[in-house]
Design a protein around this motif. Structure first.
Motif, PDB file in Angstrom:
ATOM      1  N   GLU A 158       0.830  -1.207   0.000  1.00  0.00           N
ATOM      2  CA  GLU A 158       0.000   0.000   0.000  1.00  0.00           C
ATOM      3  C   GLU A 158       0.868   1.261   0.000  1.00  0.00           C
ATOM      4  O   GLU A 158       0.608   2.212  -0.755  1.00  0.00           O
ATOM      5  N   ARG A 159       1.897   1.270   0.815  1.00  0.00           N
ATOM      6  CA  ARG A 159       2.759   2.449   0.899  1.00  0.00           C
ATOM      7  C   ARG A 159       3.604   2.604  -0.363  1.00  0.00           C
ATOM      8  O   ARG A 159       3.809   3.725  -0.843  1.00  0.00           O
ATOM      9  N   ARG A 160       4.090   1.510  -0.883  1.00  0.00           N
ATOM     10  CA  ARG A 160       4.931   1.586  -2.067  1.00  0.00           C
ATOM     11  C   ARG A 160       4.155   2.110  -3.276  1.00  0.00           C
ATOM     12  O   ARG A 160       4.692   2.872  -4.087  1.00  0.00           O
ATOM     13  N   ARG A 161       2.899   1.722  -3.408  1.00  0.00           N
ATOM     14  CA  ARG A 161       2.078   2.175  -4.532  1.00  0.00           C
ATOM     15  C   ARG A 161       1.950   3.698  -4.539  1.00  0.00           C
ATOM     16  O   ARG A 161       2.003   4.339  -5.592  1.00  0.00           O
ATOM     17  N   GLN A 204      14.413  -3.827   7.006  1.00  0.00           N
ATOM     18  CA  GLN A 204      13.092  -3.174   7.066  1.00  0.00           C
ATOM     19  C   GLN A 204      13.242  -1.661   7.112  1.00  0.00           C
ATOM     20  O   GLN A 204      12.360  -0.934   6.656  1.00  0.00           O
ATOM     21  N   GLU A 205      14.339  -1.197   7.640  1.00  0.00           N
ATOM     22  CA  GLU A 205      14.595   0.245   7.726  1.00  0.00           C
ATOM     23  C   GLU A 205      14.556   0.911   6.355  1.00  0.00           C
ATOM     24  O   GLU A 205      14.173   2.069   6.233  1.00  0.00           O
ATOM     25  N   TYR A 206      14.930   0.159   5.319  1.00  0.00           N
ATOM     26  CA  TYR A 206      15.017   0.729   3.978  1.00  0.00           C
ATOM     27  C   TYR A 206      13.748   0.545   3.154  1.00  0.00           C
ATOM     28  O   TYR A 206      13.670   1.014   2.022  1.00  0.00           O
ATOM     29  N   VAL A 207      12.749  -0.156   3.721  1.00  0.00           N
ATOM     30  CA  VAL A 207      11.504  -0.376   2.966  1.00  0.00           C
ATOM     31  C   VAL A 207      10.258  -0.057   3.794  1.00  0.00           C
ATOM     32  O   VAL A 207       9.138  -0.144   3.289  1.00  0.00           O
ATOM     33  N   ARG A 208      10.450   0.315   5.048  1.00  0.00           N
ATOM     34  CA  ARG A 208       9.316   0.467   5.969  1.00  0.00           C
ATOM     35  C   ARG A 208       8.256   1.431   5.451  1.00  0.00           C
ATOM     36  O   ARG A 208       7.063   1.200   5.628  1.00  0.00           O
ATOM     37  N   TYR A 209       8.662   2.496   4.796  1.00  0.00           N
ATOM     38  CA  TYR A 209       7.711   3.498   4.318  1.00  0.00           C
ATOM     39  C   TYR A 209       7.481   3.405   2.814  1.00  0.00           C
ATOM     40  O   TYR A 209       6.961   4.329   2.198  1.00  0.00           O
ATOM     41  N   GLY A 210       7.899   2.269   2.244  1.00  0.00           N
ATOM     42  CA  GLY A 210       7.721   2.094   0.807  1.00  0.00           C
ATOM     43  C   GLY A 210       8.697   2.895  -0.017  1.00  0.00           C
ATOM     44  O   GLY A 210       8.481   3.107  -1.214  1.00  0.00           O
TER      45      GLY A 210
END
Length: 817
Positions: free
Chosen positions: A194-197, A363-369
């Motif tokens: 959802e965040r990455r989109r 996860q630090e590098y993808v947490r917010y998409g």
């Protein structure tokens, strides 16, 4: 007699082993490595040095009563130390000095003692002639490493083991973990999507050159970029490919990246404090660290005995062997530590970051998409037993059992993301931070002391992802078979060996790494297709996923990810002969995956598209004139359709004509698109997409779009490195020796050349990739608008019905009055 002396026998055996080792070492490395600093010895003396070193080392570990500790004597199965498979006595063996930790530390004693003994027996002149300068320092290195690992007060091992239970250092140890059984994605990945989109939407607008307000989140294509295996070649070439895609804006539009072998190593660097997502920083790191072989003793020992690198490199090993008495420590573990000392330690070493040694920290590098989600891959080799009882009687195995074994295949794929360690065949997984713990009946099992072990470290994972040397004997023989077949008089030998290929495919000369099996004891909770051997095994052995397919496409086809565009960078050694894309077709059929482009991959040399469909009535013509007439009619029909605003209907004869053009070679960039419609088995595979047929991308029934970029020689790529003659070296993956999978040394100039070649190849297909993304985007936008119009129409219809009913009710009230 001397021949009956066990030590003489041992020495003879070690000389034979050393001879074989020298041959292997010479074949893998000698032609590719740089000369050691200050090493002026001749090739002959180097070969002698290798033989002597290997002989001394093997002799020091040879299981005779006189020269090794009792815990290193051969076991019942002929191996050194404790068996690799657990036994009831394993737990007690640690207390009596026979466990894996005791075996490891005692082996250091044996090596250290033998090194000093042999050095004392040889004169200084002989040592100087035969052995490299650094060999004199090996005993001191070994003694220091031994002191750090002996668990004495103040030792490094004791410090690591004490911190293993500290939640302030390892927060995961305070949480229990259980196996998640589901076909769906984990909740963390759903949130990421959802965040990455939302992050991709403005990036897609920039990439396609449209206004940001024009991009609706529902129109964003799910793009995945995957990198092949291939050791350091794949690592360096993948760096160049991702660098070019970043500069083009494509990587910012991607939802996933996936890797095999060397591409997994690349992801490990990109999602670390070393690169922090910057591909240019990653390239500079490689130039600083790949100039020395991973197994060069002075550099390797320096990392293992010096702070702070020694603690981070050895933590996983100490926790594994101390926390699990049944654990096994093998070649893959050592290999992983050596890899980590080069890849996860920056230049200068003081900047090493503890966070980079746990995959869950990514996860630090993808947490917010903000970045694509990395997917790492490994496989387990399962040899199905159709008749576990061993009975030879006919009919003992049901047809269903045979079909199940055939469908599941021999390799089971495991994927690791920063969120979850998962096996699609099991439809089960565990949190990534729980890797390394033992499980039973779906729950993690604390140690005897009530502790939960910290997460398995990256050195072990790096070793697993790149453990191509754990291949079966069948894989090994396929590598040398062309040489055997070329020798006169060896045809009978080849026939004999190849005739037992099924048996060879069941033997791994080098054991893969073993990790705790999270499916242990879960017989009634997993699908029936899971092999019975899984439920009774506390450990599973994982290896390089390239043993199954050197392109990590399978995880991208997992339900729920809904990948619509796959951009595959293939730096495999033999891209044409292995043809990994064609293997995916069988997987897609087995899994019932719709939309995969049938026929994708390098065409077989013996196969012509026209020959495939000559027998089809639709494509047959009585004469060449009839074929031309049919083709002309098809083109006229397409022109009429375009004038009327209808989509072209490509004739099979025209498809054949286009397919013939690409039947022998694929270029730097080839695009295929699948279909979600059912295809007749007699239909010819559609040709790749070009400018004329790009409309297929926008068709409502279009399937997955596959963009394939093989790593090929390109005259447009700049070259900076020079050969021994002082000329600019040709960078050709097919002939350049330093691009071998087994080369572990790259000069900065060679890295620049490989990166430049990968970037040049991407530039060849830059606009074709953009057109593919635009086509899929337009298709999704068109579908969304049609849905919205249909919804609005239904809403108007319901409103009219409600108004009509209200008007009718009003009349009914008047009548009643």
């Amino acid at each position: 007699m001397a021949g009956d002396n066990p030590e003489v026998k041992a020495l003879a055996q070690t000389c034979r082993i050393a001879r074989d080792f020298a041959a292997i070492r010479h074949g893998f490395f000698s032609s590719r490595q740089e000369k050691e600093p200050g090493d002026s010895k001749s090739p002959a003396s180097k070969t002698i040095s290798v033989i002597v070193i290997a002989a001394l080392l093997t002799y020091s570990l040879y299981p005779t009563d006189g020269n090794v500790p009792s815990n290193l004597k051969t076991t019942a199965d002929g191996r050194l130390g404790s068996p690799s498979s657990p036994s009831p006595a394993d737990a007690a063996s640690e207390e009596t000095g026979q466990g894996p930790w005791s075996s490891l530390t005692s082996s250091f004693e044996a090596i250290s003692f033998t090194s000093q003994l042999d050095a004392a027996r040889l004169s200084d002149r002989v040592v100087d002639m035969l052995l490299p300068e650094w060999s004199k320092s090996v005993p001191a290195y070994v003694r220091k490493l031994q002191r750090e690992l002996n668990m004495a007060p103040g030792s490094l091992a004791q410090e690591i083991w004490q911190e293993a239970s500290d939640p302030s250092i390892h927060p995961e140890v305070q949480y229990a973990a259980k196996v998640r059984v589901s076909e769906h994605l984990c909740d963390d990945e759903k949130i990421f999507l959802e965040r990455r989109r939302k992050v991709i939407a403005p990036a897609l607008a920039r990439y396609l050159g449209v206004k940001g307000d024009d991009i609706h989140p529902d129109d964003v294509p799910v793009i995945a970029m995957c990198g092949s295996g291939g050791g350091l070649r794949a690592l360096v070439a993948g760096t160049g490919s991702l660098m070019a895609s970043t500069e083009d804006g494509l990587l910012d539009c991607a939802t996933y990246t996936s890797g095999v072998s060397g591409s997994c190593w690349l992801q490990s660097i990109v999602y670390s404090s070393i690169a922090k997502g910057d591909l240019q920083r990653a390239a500079e790191h490689l130039k600083a660290r790949l100039g020395i072989h991973i197994a060069y003793p002075p550099a390797a020992f320096s990392s293992l005995i010096s702070a702070p690198t020694n603690k981070y490199l050895l933590s996983g090993m100490v926790e594994k062997l101390k926390g699990d008495p049944s654990a096994n420590f093998g070649l893959v573990d050592v290999y992983g530590v050596l890899l980590a000392s080069r890849l996860l330690v920056p230049k200068g070493e003081l900047g090493v970051n503890e966070k980079d040694f746990k995959l869950s920290n990514q996860q630090e590098y993808v947490r917010y998409g903000q970045n694509p989600l990395p997917i790492y891959t490994a496989v387990r080799h399962e040899i199905p037993e159709v008749d576990p009882s061993g009975s030879k009687a006919p009919g003992t195995a049901s047809e269903e059992a045979k079909e199940t074994a055939k469908k599941e295949g021999w390799f089971q794929w495991f994927e690791v993301t920063p969120y979850e360690f998962f096996c699609e065949e099991f439809t089960a997984g565990i949190p990534t931070w729980a890797m390394g713990r033992k499980f039973k009946n779906g729950l993690d099992q604390p140690t005897d002391e009530g502790l939960r072990l910290p997460e398995a470290r990256m050195p072990l994972l790096l070793g697993i992802w790149g453990s191509a040397f754990c291949a079966t004997l069948s894989h090994y023989y396929r590598e040398v078979r062309p040489l055997i077949q070329s020798l006169s008089g060896f045809q009978a030998v080849d026939d004999l060996i190849w005739g037992r290929n099924k048996d060879l495919s069941k033997v791994h000369p080098v054991d893969p790494a073993a990790i705790p099996n999270f499916a242990y004891g879960m017989k009634d909770e997993l699908p029936q297709t899971v092999p019975p051997s899984i439920y009774g095994s506390e450990y599973i052995q994982l290896m390089d996923a390239g043993m199954s397919n050197n392109l990590p496409i399978y995880p991208l086809l997992r339900p729920g990810r809904d990948v619509e565009i796959i951009v595959a960078f293939d730096a495999s050694a033999d891209i044409k002969t292995d043809n990994w894309l064609s293997v995916v077709e069988g997987y897609a059929r087995q899994r019932g995956i719709k939309g995969w482009p049938i026929g994708a991959g390098w065409p077989k040399e013996s196969e012509s598209p026209s020959a495939v469909v000559d027998e089809l009535d639709e494509a047959a013509s009585a004469s060449s004139a009839g074929a031309e007439k049919k083709l002309s009619e098809a083109k006229a029909d397409q022109a009429t359709r375009r004038e009327e605003g209808r989509a072209p209907d490509t004739n099979k004869a025209e498809e054949l004509q286009q397919a013939e053009k690409t039947a022998r070679e694929l270029g730097y960039c080839t695009v295929w698109v699948g279909t979600t419609q059912e295809r007749e088995s007699s239909d010819p595979p559609p040709p790749p997409i070009d400018d004329v047929s790009s409309w297929k991308l926008t068709e409502p029934d279009a399937g997955i779009a596959l963009v394939y970029l093989p790593f090929l020689a390109n005259p447009k790529a700049p070259v900076t490195s020079v050969d021994s003659a002082g000329n600019h070296a040709v960078v050709d993956p097919a002939i350049s020796e330093y691009l071998s999978t087994w080369n572990f040394v790259y000069t900065p100039e060679q890295i620049d050349d490989v990166v430049a070649l990968a970037r040049a190849n991407y530039d060849e297909g830059r606009e074709q990739i953009r057109a593919t993304v635009r086509g899929v985007y337009e298709r999704k936008k068109k579908k969304r608008l049609e849905r919205e119009r249909a919804t609005a129409k239904q809403e108007r219809y319901r409103r009219l019905i409600r108004l009509g009913m209200g008007h009718k009710l009003g009349h009914d009230d008047d009548d009643d009055a």
